[in-house]
Write a protein that holds these residues in place. Sequence first.
Motif, PDB file in Angstrom:
ATOM      1  N   SER A  33     -12.175   0.845   2.877  1.00 33.00           N
ATOM      2  CA  SER A  33     -10.791   1.149   2.501  1.00 33.00           C
ATOM      3  C   SER A  33     -10.340   0.334   1.286  1.00 33.00           C
ATOM      4  CB  SER A  33      -9.856   0.885   3.678  1.00 33.00           C
ATOM      5  OG  SER A  33      -9.925  -0.475   4.083  1.00 33.00           O
ATOM      6  N   LYS A  36     -11.039   1.956  -2.086  1.00 28.28           N
ATOM      7  CA  LYS A  36     -10.181   3.112  -2.383  1.00 28.28           C
ATOM      8  C   LYS A  36      -8.784   2.685  -2.822  1.00 28.28           C
ATOM      9  CE  LYS A  36     -12.662   5.875   1.039  1.00 28.28           C
ATOM     10  NZ  LYS A  36     -12.568   6.616   2.329  1.00 28.28           N
ATOM     11  N   LYS A  37      -8.395   1.467  -2.499  1.00 32.73           N
ATOM     12  CA  LYS A  37      -7.048   0.996  -2.789  1.00 32.73           C
ATOM     13  C   LYS A  37      -6.966   0.055  -3.984  1.00 32.73           C
ATOM     14  CE  LYS A  37      -5.728   1.122   2.121  1.00 32.73           C
ATOM     15  NZ  LYS A  37      -5.309   0.278   3.279  1.00 32.73           N
ATOM     16  N   THR A  38      -8.085  -0.552  -4.357  1.00 32.32           N
ATOM     17  CA  THR A  38      -8.033  -1.640  -5.336  1.00 32.32           C
ATOM     18  C   THR A  38      -7.587  -1.189  -6.723  1.00 32.32           C
ATOM     19  OG1 THR A  38      -9.271  -3.500  -6.235  1.00 32.32           O
ATOM     20  CG2 THR A  38     -10.483  -1.425  -6.015  1.00 32.32           C
ATOM     21  N   LEU A  40      -5.163   0.879  -7.489  1.00 35.94           N
ATOM     22  CA  LEU A  40      -3.703   0.844  -7.571  1.00 35.94           C
ATOM     23  C   LEU A  40      -3.200  -0.576  -7.769  1.00 35.94           C
ATOM     24  CD1 LEU A  40      -2.422   3.420  -4.929  1.00 35.94           C
ATOM     25  CD2 LEU A  40      -2.116   3.491  -7.408  1.00 35.94           C
ATOM     26  N   TRP A  41      -3.861  -1.548  -7.127  1.00 36.81           N
ATOM     27  CA  TRP A  41      -3.468  -2.950  -7.335  1.00 36.81           C
ATOM     28  C   TRP A  41      -3.573  -3.304  -8.816  1.00 36.81           C
ATOM     29  CZ3 TRP A  41      -6.218  -7.044  -9.391  1.00 36.81           C
ATOM     30  CH2 TRP A  41      -5.607  -8.295  -9.282  1.00 36.81           C
ATOM     31  N   TRP A 124       4.578  -1.977  -5.018  1.00 36.83           N
ATOM     32  CA  TRP A 124       3.277  -2.312  -4.424  1.00 36.83           C
ATOM     33  C   TRP A 124       3.391  -3.715  -3.851  1.00 36.83           C
ATOM     34  CZ3 TRP A 124      -0.817  -5.399  -3.769  1.00 36.83           C
ATOM     35  CH2 TRP A 124      -2.035  -4.829  -3.386  1.00 36.83           C
TER      36      TRP A 124
END
Length: 218
Positions: A33, A36-38, A40-41, A124
Amino acid sequence: GNGYWGYAMSYQIVIINALETAFGSSCGIGDCSGMKKTGLWKLYMCGSTGGFNFSDSGSSSLSATSQLIWLAARYNLPELMVREWAYLKPTGYSTDRCLPSIICGLVRYPVHLSPSAFPTSRLWTANDLSPIVLARQGWKYDESDKYFGLKGGGAFNNHSHMDAGHFVYDAFGIRWAWDTSMGDYNSYEQQLSGLFNRDQKSSRWDILCQNNYYHNTL
């Protein structure tokens, strides 16, 4: 911060590309997971005038980033390209040593990377050793954008400065509140001992850009 993300992700992507090319699978690394999210960070870490620099990381992050293109293709997230469209130019990747990873990503995972795709949220957040809040109004990377980044944390984190957090603020094409950029480790170590010692008598307290006086905190 920004710099260490780019350093780590460049090799992470190479590993995933190599595994998928050789064995047809990344052995689960590419499916976690966090991968898949990094992206956007990273996207929210970059304001309209520069990156949100904290700890030993610089603020000059207004150049194209091949890792975001790969992540956009790999996970079908065209909104990760909003920053790339703004800064894409012939020389934008001239110093990117992992440039071939873009080809690997787009060949294996072709996706329509539309310049009209934007992140849907203005906010965020993350709550861990260094809690962070990133707020973004506008994605044009011009004077109409407003950006606010706030972090907490302490001096106990790796590469952290001796502050309890700080903030940056962009508006009208200007960074009104900012954090001093990191210095060069080599030049510091020639003059000071115990640079990476984080106790109360550490020499990090004597360096202006790393102690608590030059940060946007009390």
